[in-house]
Write a protein that holds these residues in place. Sequence first.
Motif, PDB file in Angstrom:
ATOM      1  N   LYS A 280      -4.428  -5.519 -47.330  1.00 12.29           N
ATOM      2  CA  LYS A 280      -5.541  -5.714 -46.404  1.00 12.29           C
ATOM      3  C   LYS A 280      -6.271  -7.021 -46.714  1.00 12.29           C
ATOM      4  N   PHE A 281      -6.614  -7.226 -47.980  1.00 11.54           N
ATOM      5  CA  PHE A 281      -7.393  -8.411 -48.354  1.00 11.54           C
ATOM      6  C   PHE A 281      -6.596  -9.689 -48.155  1.00 11.54           C
ATOM      7  N   THR A 282      -5.319  -9.677 -48.501  1.00  9.16           N
ATOM      8  CA  THR A 282      -4.549 -10.910 -48.356  1.00  9.16           C
ATOM      9  C   THR A 282      -4.234 -11.169 -46.882  1.00  9.16           C
ATOM     10  N   ASN A 283      -4.081 -10.130 -46.086  1.00  9.18           N
ATOM     11  CA  ASN A 283      -3.896 -10.288 -44.637  1.00  9.18           C
ATOM     12  C   ASN A 283      -5.124 -10.856 -43.980  1.00  9.18           C
ATOM     13  N   GLU A 284      -6.282 -10.309 -44.383  1.00  7.45           N
ATOM     14  CA  GLU A 284      -7.541 -10.789 -43.815  1.00  7.45           C
ATOM     15  C   GLU A 284      -7.689 -12.276 -44.103  1.00  7.45           C
ATOM     16  N   ARG A 285      -7.295 -12.656 -45.348  1.00  6.15           N
ATOM     17  CA  ARG A 285      -7.406 -14.048 -45.751  1.00  6.15           C
ATOM     18  C   ARG A 285      -6.486 -14.908 -44.889  1.00  6.15           C
ATOM     19  N   ALA A 286      -5.243 -14.400 -44.710  1.00  8.78           N
ATOM     20  CA  ALA A 286      -4.277 -15.154 -43.899  1.00  8.78           C
ATOM     21  C   ALA A 286      -4.767 -15.289 -42.459  1.00  8.78           C
ATOM     22  N   THR A 287      -5.304 -14.177 -41.901  1.00 13.48           N
ATOM     23  CA  THR A 287      -5.777 -14.196 -40.520  1.00 13.48           C
ATOM     24  C   THR A 287      -6.973 -15.130 -40.368  1.00 13.48           C
ATOM     25  N   ALA A 288      -7.885 -15.049 -41.354  1.00 17.43           N
ATOM     26  CA  ALA A 288      -9.073 -15.906 -41.280  1.00 17.43           C
ATOM     27  C   ALA A 288      -8.680 -17.379 -41.349  1.00 17.43           C
ATOM     28  N   THR A 289      -7.723 -17.705 -42.212  1.00 18.59           N
ATOM     29  CA  THR A 289      -7.272 -19.086 -42.337  1.00 18.59           C
ATOM     30  C   THR A 289      -6.633 -19.549 -41.034  1.00 18.59           C
ATOM     31  N   ALA A 290      -5.779 -18.673 -40.463  1.00 22.86           N
ATOM     32  CA  ALA A 290      -5.100 -19.007 -39.212  1.00 22.86           C
ATOM     33  C   ALA A 290      -6.106 -19.249 -38.100  1.00 22.86           C
ATOM     34  N   SER A 291      -7.129 -18.356 -38.004  1.00 26.36           N
ATOM     35  CA  SER A 291      -8.042 -18.506 -36.882  1.00 26.36           C
ATOM     36  C   SER A 291      -8.967 -19.712 -37.101  1.00 26.36           C
ATOM     37  N   SER A 292      -9.314 -19.974 -38.363  1.00 24.82           N
ATOM     38  CA  SER A 292     -10.209 -21.128 -38.556  1.00 24.82           C
ATOM     39  C   SER A 292      -9.458 -22.438 -38.308  1.00 24.82           C
ATOM     40  N   SER A 293      -8.138 -22.451 -38.610  1.00 29.23           N
ATOM     41  CA  SER A 293      -7.428 -23.705 -38.328  1.00 29.23           C
ATOM     42  C   SER A 293      -7.148 -23.825 -36.825  1.00 29.23           C
TER      43      SER A 293
END
Length: 298
Positions: A280-293
Amino acid sequence: MEQVTANVFTETRLRGCNPSYVVTTAGVVMIDTPQLPTKAVAMRKQAEGHGPIRFLINTEHHVDHIFGNYYFKGVGEVVQHQGVFDNFMVVFPDLDPFAYAAEAIPTDDPDGAAIFPDRDEYYADPNKGTAVFTGDLTLRLGGHTFHLLHTPGHTPGQVAVYVPEERLVFTGDTVFSECQTWLMSSNVNQWVGALDRVRDLDVDRVVPGHGPVTTLRYLDTQKAVLLEWVAAVAAAVAKGWSRAETMKRVSFADRYPVDIGQGYMMDHIQTLNAASLWDKFTNERATATASSSAAGGP
Ligand SMILES: [Zn+2]
């Protein structure tokens, strides 16, 4: 069975959940069903000794709360939240609920083998919900009120059953009393919110999904357990630990025993809890990075 109040009976000492019933002047309301076949048959007989079973409410879709429904065919309405109905005995890649129910028979209920259905027979009519709702639902029967409160977190369709006349709430697995908490695919943020909602009820007793009957005070302990898991895995992610390393090193096995009959699942619970939070935490991080870029970044 344990008589908790004038009209509430529960069984906290069986493998499976804490199946319970409430006796009203117009019949009986079951809350969840025993997972083990002979226990289900016996409890039905006992409950029907107080009057016809008018409602069977399931608090969640996990197998230990619903498999016994099979032995309660022909009772009144089977009441389920949409989230319970949609996931009822569905086989997932990491868990086959029918196989899990079958696995308990030789060790925990050998006499149950004679009345354990084969898979096709079971799935032809597992006694799934006949009255399905979203949000909250209030039922009245005899002089009793049953507030079914949607309290997602442990599972999406989780409900608590608040019975004001008995000053009691059945929480399902929103509360694991004095035993290990199964996070599996839970939403911990929602779960903390569910505990806060239950905490506001005017009750003397809490019948948990597993473990002994308790009081509202225990909800603080349950919240602490959830937050400690979250903090420990968040710290592991922050240190750069891999999924495997997190599963190996983060454990709360020394905190509580596993609920009755499932001691052999201790390692499974620890590693599954750790892995699901890590994902969950690493997915959230990946999703947040993707959406911010995607948004052009900061
Ligand atoms: Zn359970």
